[in-house]
Design an enzyme around this catalytic site. Structure first.
Site, PDB file in Angstrom:
ATOM      1  N   ARG A  36       0.831  -1.206   0.000  1.00 33.66           N
ATOM      2  CA  ARG A  36       0.000   0.000   0.000  1.00 33.66           C
ATOM      3  C   ARG A  36       0.865   1.256   0.000  1.00 33.66           C
ATOM      4  NH1 ARG A  36      -2.481   3.408   3.700  1.00 33.66           N
ATOM      5  NH2 ARG A  36      -1.673   2.336   5.542  1.00 33.66           N
ATOM      6  N   HIS A  37       0.387   2.303  -0.685  1.00 32.68           N
ATOM      7  CA  HIS A  37       1.061   3.603  -0.666  1.00 32.68           C
ATOM      8  C   HIS A  37       0.596   4.387   0.558  1.00 32.68           C
ATOM      9  CE1 HIS A  37       2.364   7.620  -1.889  1.00 32.68           C
ATOM     10  NE2 HIS A  37       3.152   7.019  -2.772  1.00 32.68           N
ATOM     11  N   PRO A  38       1.473   5.136   1.208  1.00 37.80           N
ATOM     12  CA  PRO A  38       1.049   5.848   2.417  1.00 37.80           C
ATOM     13  C   PRO A  38       0.116   7.021   2.161  1.00 37.80           C
ATOM     14  CG  PRO A  38       3.314   6.398   1.870  1.00 37.80           C
ATOM     15  CD  PRO A  38       2.925   5.262   0.978  1.00 37.80           C
TER      16      PRO A  38
END
Length: 400
Positions: free
Chosen positions: A230-232
């Site tokens: 996941r991207h932050p």
């Protein structure tokens, strides 16, 4: 056709071994430099013995980062060996080394000695922790740089153990920053007529690559954690599992998000207050991931990839290495090559990503790695004018 190789006519003396240094100098060779790899007589670069080994007995690991170079054997522990190196440096442009800091000085080949022989010489020193600071003499490997530089702390699944990146980003990052520093130093030399001693540390390069992790910590005060794929800051932007296999997709702006909702037949998500903006979606990422995971699990991966691609939503299968070697786009861009080896033709090596538009196959690099010392006589004769008697004497005394 005009030669587009920017380093044509530049001579590099390569004292490096294993990965960070050799990858740096291989990229210089791809850019057109004449790279002369200086190796210890009888043994050479440590990686010549690293697996996997080809049927010929040569290391495929060594081949993968030493293409396009010449090999000269020279024992720098001998005073005469160091003197020969100084002679070569006087007729070269760049020296690249990745010894422990202080080693070049012990060989009497430090920057002051090189500069005395060639005031315009550029010395690039690649090390774990740099030429200064309290850790300068500490030993380092790629995993040490990844660990100390923060990379491992944010790599892995939430709540899981830290994970080393699957490629050696500690070494490779330092190598590429080394190329940038060398190209910049050449520009300064051409402009001002002076050389330089470049200090590239693997740890520094890992910290430089932390990008938004440092920004997030600075603003929020929260230590970044492992997020899996996941991207932050962007949601959705990760891997999902379809009915049969994994794939990745990302919706990096609102236009893509709106198209994405339509293509998965969930237009109601566009008006859901939890998901109205990227900020909202990221704040409620767990709820959105659960919802999307149920949808994607209903159909095979190829179904979703076809729909997403048709809607211009960035997506891709997670290719394994074999699949990478069969990718037609990479083949069209000369990124999947077979090494030029006299006895083994099955070794696949990557091409160079450094390309110019319109040059076609002219950007295909040399894919051959020299045998240990095979260029010694040729280089010492052509560059320094040594005759056969001098070469025979040096070889008798095990200096070359």
């Amino acid at each position: 056709m005009i030669d587009q190789k920017p380093l044509r006519g530049v001579r590099v003396l390569d004292l490096t071994r294993v990965l960070a240094g050799p990858f740096c100098t291989m990229n210089l060779a791809d850019l057109g430099a004449e790279v002369i790899k200086i190796e210890m007589p009888g043994s050479g670069d440590d990686s010549r013995s690293f697996a996997p080994m080809m049927p010929s007995g040569d290391s495929a690991y060594f081949y993968s980062v030493n293409r396009g170079k010449r090999s000269v054997t020279l024992d720098l522990r001998f005073e005469e060996g160091a003197a020969i190196f100084i002679e070569l440096a006087a007729k070269s442009d760049i020296v690249v080394e990745n010894f422990s800091p202080g080693t070049m000085d012990r060989f009497k080949l430090g920057y002051s000695q090189l500069k005395a022989a060639n005031p315009k010489i550029i010395l690039c020193s690649i090390s774990g922790f740099g030429q200064t600071g309290p850790m300068t003499s500490a030993p380092a490997y790629d995993i040490v740089a990844q660990a100390l530089g923060g990379t491992m702390s944010i790599t892995g699944n939430p709540g899981g153990a830290p994970v080393r990146c699957g490629v050696s980003v500690g070494d490779l990052g330092a190598a590429l920053y080394g190329v940038i520093a060398i190209m910049s130093a050449l520009r300064v030399r051409d402009r001002d007529g002076v050389g330089n001693h470049l200090d590239i540390a693997m740890l520094d390069c890992q910290v430089a690559m932390l990008e938004d992790a440092l920004a997030r910590y600075s603003v929020s005060g929260k230590i970044p954690e492992r997020l899996g794929t996941r991207h932050p800051s962007i949601t959705p932007f990760q891997q999902f599992r379809a009915a049969d296999d994994y794939f990745v997709m990302g919706a990096g702006n609102e236009a893509i998000w709106l198209r994405f909702c339509d293509v998965i037949a969930m237009p109601q998500l566009k008006d859901d207050p939890r998901f109205l903006t990227n900020f909202d979606r990221t704040a409620h990422h767990a709820e959105l991931e659960t919802l999307l995971a149920r949808i994607f699990a209903t159909r095979p991966r190829e179904h979703w990839l076809r729909l997403l691609a048709d809607a211009s939503v960035p997506c891709a299968p997670i290719s394994n290495v074999e699949e990478v070697t069969r990718d037609p786009h990479l083949a069209a861009r000369n990124m999947i090559l077979h090494a030029d080896h006299p006895d083994f033709h099955g070794l696949i090596v990557p091409g160079s990503p450094l390309k110019s538009v319109g040059v076609g196959d002219a950007d295909i690099p040399s894919t051959r790695a020299a045998g240990l010392g095979e260029s010694t006589d040729e280089v010492l004769a052509s560059v320094l004018g040594y005759d056969s008697n001098r070469l025979s004497e040096l070889r008798r005394r095990s200096i070359i």
